[in-house]
Design an enzyme around this catalytic site. Structure first.
Site, PDB file in Angstrom:
ATOM      1  N   LYS A 116       0.843  -1.202   0.000  1.00  0.00           N
ATOM      2  CA  LYS A 116       0.000   0.000   0.000  1.00  0.00           C
ATOM      3  C   LYS A 116       0.879   1.254   0.000  1.00  0.00           C
ATOM      4  CE  LYS A 116      -3.134  -0.228   3.024  1.00  0.00           C
ATOM      5  NZ  LYS A 116      -4.135  -0.174   4.088  1.00  0.00           N
ATOM      6  N   LYS A 128       3.147  -1.970  11.313  1.00  0.00           N
ATOM      7  CA  LYS A 128       1.808  -1.922  11.924  1.00  0.00           C
ATOM      8  C   LYS A 128       1.957  -2.280  13.393  1.00  0.00           C
ATOM      9  CE  LYS A 128      -2.568  -1.221  11.007  1.00  0.00           C
ATOM     10  NZ  LYS A 128      -3.218  -0.336  10.030  1.00  0.00           N
ATOM     11  N   GLY A 167      -3.025   6.193  13.441  1.00  0.00           N
ATOM     12  CA  GLY A 167      -4.216   5.555  14.010  1.00  0.00           C
ATOM     13  C   GLY A 167      -4.703   4.388  13.166  1.00  0.00           C
ATOM     14  N   ASP A 168      -5.638   3.656  13.701  1.00  0.00           N
ATOM     15  CA  ASP A 168      -6.382   2.598  12.989  1.00  0.00           C
ATOM     16  C   ASP A 168      -7.615   2.356  13.859  1.00  0.00           C
ATOM     17  OD1 ASP A 168      -6.060   0.513  10.665  1.00  0.00           O
ATOM     18  OD2 ASP A 168      -6.700  -0.706  12.345  1.00  0.00           O
TER      19      ASP A 168
HETATM   20  P1  NDP Z   1     -12.801   3.001  13.704  1.00  0.00           P
HETATM   21  O1  NDP Z   1     -12.388   2.447  14.996  1.00  0.00           O
HETATM   22  O2  NDP Z   1     -12.969   4.459  13.550  1.00  0.00           O
HETATM   23  O3  NDP Z   1     -14.176   2.318  13.229  1.00  0.00           O
HETATM   24  C1  NDP Z   1     -14.285   0.937  13.059  1.00  0.00           C
HETATM   25  C2  NDP Z   1     -15.715   0.594  12.690  1.00  0.00           C
HETATM   26  O4  NDP Z   1     -15.791  -0.801  12.351  1.00  0.00           O
HETATM   27  C3  NDP Z   1     -16.693   0.792  13.829  1.00  0.00           C
HETATM   28  O5  NDP Z   1     -17.946   1.106  13.308  1.00  0.00           O
HETATM   29  C4  NDP Z   1     -16.690  -0.581  14.499  1.00  0.00           C
HETATM   30  O6  NDP Z   1     -17.854  -0.845  15.241  1.00  0.00           O
HETATM   31  C5  NDP Z   1     -16.600  -1.497  13.305  1.00  0.00           C
HETATM   32  N1  NDP Z   1     -15.919  -2.753  13.696  1.00  0.00           N
HETATM   33  C6  NDP Z   1     -14.679  -2.898  14.234  1.00  0.00           C
HETATM   34  N2  NDP Z   1     -14.408  -4.176  14.493  1.00  0.00           N
HETATM   35  C7  NDP Z   1     -15.490  -4.870  14.127  1.00  0.00           C
HETATM   36  C8  NDP Z   1     -15.815  -6.243  14.145  1.00  0.00           C
HETATM   37  N3  NDP Z   1     -14.970  -7.178  14.602  1.00  0.00           N
HETATM   38  N4  NDP Z   1     -17.019  -6.572  13.646  1.00  0.00           N
HETATM   39  C9  NDP Z   1     -17.857  -5.630  13.157  1.00  0.00           C
HETATM   40  N5  NDP Z   1     -17.614  -4.324  13.122  1.00  0.00           N
HETATM   41  C10 NDP Z   1     -16.438  -3.944  13.590  1.00  0.00           C
HETATM   42  O7  NDP Z   1     -11.747   2.434  12.634  1.00  0.00           O
HETATM   43  P2  NDP Z   1     -11.389   2.976  11.184  1.00  0.00           P
HETATM   44  O8  NDP Z   1     -12.582   3.529  10.529  1.00  0.00           O
HETATM   45  O9  NDP Z   1     -10.168   3.805  11.324  1.00  0.00           O
HETATM   46  O10 NDP Z   1     -10.927   1.631  10.448  1.00  0.00           O
HETATM   47  C11 NDP Z   1     -11.850   0.790   9.752  1.00  0.00           C
HETATM   48  C12 NDP Z   1     -11.083  -0.106   8.787  1.00  0.00           C
HETATM   49  O11 NDP Z   1     -10.348   0.714   7.854  1.00  0.00           O
HETATM   50  C13 NDP Z   1     -10.034  -1.029   9.416  1.00  0.00           C
HETATM   51  O12 NDP Z   1      -9.960  -2.221   8.685  1.00  0.00           O
HETATM   52  C14 NDP Z   1      -8.737  -0.254   9.238  1.00  0.00           C
HETATM   53  O13 NDP Z   1      -7.605  -1.096   9.246  1.00  0.00           O
HETATM   54  C15 NDP Z   1      -8.976   0.346   7.859  1.00  0.00           C
HETATM   55  N6  NDP Z   1      -8.149   1.513   7.560  1.00  0.00           N
HETATM   56  C16 NDP Z   1      -8.170   2.626   8.348  1.00  0.00           C
HETATM   57  C17 NDP Z   1      -7.386   3.721   8.036  1.00  0.00           C
HETATM   58  C18 NDP Z   1      -7.464   4.984   8.786  1.00  0.00           C
HETATM   59  O14 NDP Z   1      -6.859   5.979   8.325  1.00  0.00           O
HETATM   60  N7  NDP Z   1      -8.183   5.074   9.897  1.00  0.00           N
HETATM   61  C19 NDP Z   1      -6.458   3.673   6.895  1.00  0.00           C
HETATM   62  C20 NDP Z   1      -6.589   2.498   6.061  1.00  0.00           C
HETATM   63  C21 NDP Z   1      -7.378   1.454   6.426  1.00  0.00           C
HETATM   64  P3  NDP Z   1     -17.799  -0.806  16.854  1.00  0.00           P
HETATM   65  O15 NDP Z   1     -17.705   0.648  17.205  1.00  0.00           O
HETATM   66  O16 NDP Z   1     -19.067  -1.439  17.288  1.00  0.00           O
HETATM   67  O17 NDP Z   1     -16.584  -1.592  17.262  1.00  0.00           O
END
Ligand code: NDP
Length: 448
Positions: A116, A128, A167-168
């Site tokens: 990526k 990571k 973050g993640d």
């Molecule tokens: P957040 O913590 O902001 O949000 C995560 C979301 O996914 C929440 O709605 C959460 O629900 C839900 N979620 C998490 N785990 C589970 C699970 N096991 N089953 C169902 N729902 C789940 O994270 P991000 O938005 O930052 O990240 C989301 C995805 O994007 C991840 O895969 C991350 O690796 C990827 N990503 C993020 C980047 C970033 O800049 N933030 C960059 C590139 C990729 P709940 O609140 O109920 O847990």
């Protein structure tokens, strides 16, 4: 040895050595299968053992994170940082705080991050990290104490020219603020380039919060455009309601789409009038509430328990933005049956290998995570540039650079697929384009 034999041989060794690490092995398998023609064309990569080396992290750091909760009880979590590959720049990749975090998950995320980061065209290597700490239900003070304990070990291993976390899942602006404050205190250094995703008052970049979601939509719009269509007038389903999901909704709506379903880990909401993003932002970003509260605020919407069912909602475009393994073969078949045109991954590895095969054989446009969600790390690298130059670009400047990067990622992935006779296969193209730059750098630097 030809490309196929080389890939099979290394894959077998990797499976033996990392037995039971399901997520990591899936990520490696997906990348390696695309690379067979690359080795046929470049036998020098076989000779310098690129695959054997690229699948083994340069360094893995596992540590104890003890902290005290609000009742005075001692808690212990596990901390991870995987410094996977530094061939093209300092390690770069997020920190995830979630109870499911383990060695396999951090390794798969770190492995994906190598390609990526390479695709962004910026000089950043792959890494990571994270912890099995669950931020849900914790007070601000507990979060702060945990972040401080986590940083008390991590600070020994990071630096603006060494390794730059971000973050993640579970790690947003609040956590990065606590981590940075403590880094500064114990290292005695004010080097904002050591972490990205910082607040705007201490070295953060405009658009970083929005970057992954916006970037996902820029990339997907490019993919749709190349196939004679666009977001305009489309029904979109987005899983998750966190950072990526929220800003994917914002940009898709701006481009004329209607987002009709979103979720969190407890279930999903459907609002056929278009999900009101202000309500979601207030629930998720301000109140840290559950998504089911939406139906108490917006009438004619419904909540369904269980997050997997979201893929049964009929849509034109699906943007999985929650977590890995959300779309299995059955969910993919339902999406296809309901006429989905494009699936583009905001989350990392949300679709299983079988699900991807279902999309590809049905002719669904597929945007793989390492290309489609690279906007977050690209903007992080722009934050690092601003930090080292000690200046701040405007919102418009950053947004324009982000858009250019996403358009280029699409173009490079699509061109690579064409060059290796897999036209239209953006997954293979992204793997190849991301791999080539790293492999050339590793080859040039000798066996290290
Ligand atoms: P957040 O913590 O902001 O949000 C995560 C979301 O996914 C929440 O709605 C959460 O629900 C839900 N979620 C998490 N785990 C589970 C699970 N096991 N089953 C169902 N729902 C789940 O994270 P991000 O938005 O930052 O990240 C989301 C995805 O994007 C991840 O895969 C991350 O690796 C990827 N990503 C993020 C980047 C970033 O800049 N933030 C960059 C590139 C990729 P709940 O609140 O109920 O847990």
């Amino acid at each position: 040895m030809n490309g196929k034999q080389y890939v099979e041989k290394v894959l077998e060794e990797v499976k033996k050595r990392n037995n039971g690490e399901v997520e990591f092995l899936d990520a490696v398998t997906e990348v390696m299968e695309s690379l067979v023609p690359v080795f046929d064309k470049n036998p020098k990569f076989i000779e310098s053992g690129i695959l054997e080396r690229i699948t083994e992290p340069e360094r893995q750091i596992f540590f104890r994170v003890p902290w005290v909760d609000d009742n005075g009880d001692v808690k212990v979590n596990r901390g991870f940082r995987i410094q996977f590959n530094s061939a093209i720049g300092p390690y770069k990749g997020g920190l995830r705080f979630h109870p499911t975090v383990n060695q396999s998950i951090v390794k798969f995320l770190g492995f994906e991050q190598i390609f990526k980061n390479s695709l962004t065209g910026l000089p950043i290597g792959g890494g990571k990290g994270g912890s099995d700490f669950d931020p849900k239900g914790k007070s601000d003070n507990e979060i702060m104490r945990f972040c401080q304990s986590f940083m008390a070990e991590l600070y020994k291993h990071i630096g603006s020219d060494i390794d730059v976390p971000a973050g993640d899942i579970g790690v947003g602006g609040r956590e990065i603020g606590y981590l940075y404050g403590y880094y500064k205190k114990i290292s005695g250094q004010n080097t904002p380039g050591v972490l990205t995703g910082k607040g705007l008052t201490f070295g953060g970049s405009l658009i970083r919060t929005e970057a992954t979601g916006y970037g996902l939509v820029y990339f997907t719009e490019e993919m749709l455009k190349a196939n004679g269509t666009s977001f305009s007038g489309k029904d979109v389903v987005i899983s998750g309601s966190g950072n990526v999901a929220i800003y994917a909704h914002e940009k898709a709506t701006e481009l004329g789409a209607k987002v009709i379903a979103m979720s969190d880990s407890s279930g999903y909401i459907v609002d056929l009038n278009g999900i009101n993003l202000d309500v979601i932002k207030d629930l998720k970003e301000v109140k840290r509430a559950r998504i089911k509260e939406y139906v108490n605020i917006v009438k004619d919407s419904k909540f369904v328990e269980g997050h997997r069912g979201i893929w049964e909602v009929k849509c034109d475009i699906a943007l999985p933005c929650a977590t890995q393994g959300e779309i299995n073969k059955d969910s993919a078949e339902i999406l296809v049956k309901n006429g989905v045109v494009a699936v583009s991954e905001g989350a990392n590895m949300p679709s299983s290998l079988e699900a991807i095969k279902v999309f590809q054989s049905a002719g669904v446009l597929f945007g793989p995570a390492k290309a489609a969600n690279a906007g977050g790390v690209a903007c992080s690298a722009l934050e690092m540039s601003q930090n080292s130059m000690r200046l701040s670009w405007t919102r418009e400047e950053v947004d324009e650079k982000l858009k250019d990067i996403m358009v280029n990622i699409y173009k490079n992935s699509s061109d690579a697929a064409k060059e290796y006779e897999m036209e239209g296969n953006i997954l293979a193209g992204a793997n190849i384009a991301g791999f080539l730059k790293v492999a050339e750098a590793m080859h040039a630097q000798g066996i290290v």
